[in-house]
Design an enzyme around this catalytic site. Structure first.
Site, PDB file in Angstrom:
ATOM      1  N   ARG A   1      12.853  -8.625  12.387  1.00 27.46           N
ATOM      2  CA  ARG A   1      11.913  -7.695  13.409  1.00 27.46           C
ATOM      3  C   ARG A   1      11.034  -8.601  13.857  1.00 27.46           C
ATOM      4  NH1 ARG A   1       9.539  -2.519  11.386  1.00 27.46           N
ATOM      5  NH2 ARG A   1       8.381  -4.033  10.179  1.00 27.46           N
TER       6      ARG A   1
ATOM      7  N   ARG B   1      -1.408 -10.256  12.716  1.00 23.42           N
ATOM      8  CA  ARG B   1      -1.670  -8.668  12.110  1.00 23.42           C
ATOM      9  C   ARG B   1      -2.902  -9.283  10.835  1.00 23.42           C
ATOM     10  NH1 ARG B   1       3.826  -6.581   9.884  1.00 23.42           N
ATOM     11  NH2 ARG B   1       2.467  -4.979   9.193  1.00 23.42           N
TER      12      ARG B   1
ATOM     13  N   LYS C   1       0.806  -1.372   0.111  1.00 24.64           N
ATOM     14  CA  LYS C   1       0.039   0.128   0.053  1.00 24.64           C
ATOM     15  C   LYS C   1       0.870   1.300  -0.083  1.00 24.64           C
ATOM     16  CE  LYS C   1      -2.530  -0.837   3.642  1.00 24.64           C
ATOM     17  NZ  LYS C   1      -1.883  -2.297   3.666  1.00 24.64           N
TER      18      LYS C   1
ATOM     19  N   ARG D   1      -9.651   2.731   8.895  1.00 28.68           N
ATOM     20  CA  ARG D   1      -9.172   1.192   9.403  1.00 28.68           C
ATOM     21  C   ARG D   1     -10.267   0.539   9.854  1.00 28.68           C
ATOM     22  NH1 ARG D   1      -3.992  -0.047  10.146  1.00 28.68           N
ATOM     23  NH2 ARG D   1      -3.241   1.784  10.201  1.00 28.68           N
TER      24      ARG D   1
ATOM     25  N   ARG E   1      11.568 -10.744   5.293  1.00 32.61           N
ATOM     26  CA  ARG E   1      12.315  -9.408   5.316  1.00 32.61           C
ATOM     27  C   ARG E   1      13.400  -9.277   6.271  1.00 32.61           C
ATOM     28  NH1 ARG E   1       7.200  -5.228   6.459  1.00 32.61           N
ATOM     29  NH2 ARG E   1       6.304  -5.092   4.476  1.00 32.61           N
TER      30      ARG E   1
END
Length: 218
Positions: A161, A172, A13, A88, A127
């Site tokens: 992370r 999430r 996004k 949201r 990542r």
């Protein structure tokens, strides 16, 4: 044009928002930027948000809505904007409708970036960040470093992370399905949703989105 961009974490996004906003010559308004700007400028809404964040609590909808309203009323947003991360949830979507109605404005489109769930997990959990710099990002599959665990640019250690761990990513996604996904049906009822397949190169996804917006505007 007045556009809302939605999609799961890892759908791209932020990247797409920046490209689309530039192509359309409208400001990219992201929730993260709103929070940082209000907190750094010491606005009343920023102070309220910081107090909640410092206490480890979620910032209430009314604070986020207030920040978004203030930003949409700035002169550079007079001819449109691209919202990224807001609304949201349904309460925020309903509030946005009210804000626009009061200003005699309306949304032109809601772009829904569609990515398979397992691809989202792969994108985020793969990542690796540079611990030394904090800015250099690699991916174990899509853009690996030349030496495993070492940043190509500064030689710092690469690490995963906590937010990028697979179990965290799946949590999430659960939050996204529960809180944010219902706004897609809300906007479908208003005939505003345009679904964009978000797999492929960044410029390909941007071209799909621009073509879809042109069709909407025709």
């Amino acid at each position: 044009m007045r556009i809302v961009l939605v999609g799961p974490p890892g759908a791209g996004k932020g990247t797409q928002a920046a490209y689309l906003a530039e192509n359309l010559a409208i400001p990219h308004i992201s929730t993260g930027d709103l929070f940082r700007a209000n907190i750094s400028q010491g606005t009343e809404l920023g102070k309220q948000a910081k107090a909640y964040m410092d206490a480890g609590n979620l910032v209430p909808d009314e604070v986020t809505i207030g920040m978004a309203k203030d930003r949409m009323e700035q002169p550079d947003a007079a001819n449109g904007f691209l919202l990224d991360g807001f609304p949201r949830n349904l309460a925020q979507a309903e509030a946005l409708d009210g804000i626009l109605q009061d200003a005699d404005q309306k949304l032109d489109a809601v772009l829904d970036l569609e990515v398979p769930e397992e691809e989202v997990v792969k994108r985020i959990s793969g990542r690796r960040m540079c611990r030394k710099d904090g800015k250099h990002i690699f991916h174990v599959e899509y853009s690996p470093s030349k030496t495993d665990g070492v940043c190509d640019i500064c030689g710092g250690e690469l690490y995963q992370r906590e937010d990028d761990r697979e179990d965290t990513v799946r949590k999430r996604l659960e939050v996204y399905h529960t809180e944010t996904e219902p706004i897609i049906d809300y906007y479908k009822a208003q005939d505003l949703v345009v679904t964009i397949p978000a797999l492929g190169k960044v410029d390909e996804v941007t071209q799909r989105a621009m073509a879809a917006l042109e069709r909407e505007a025709a």
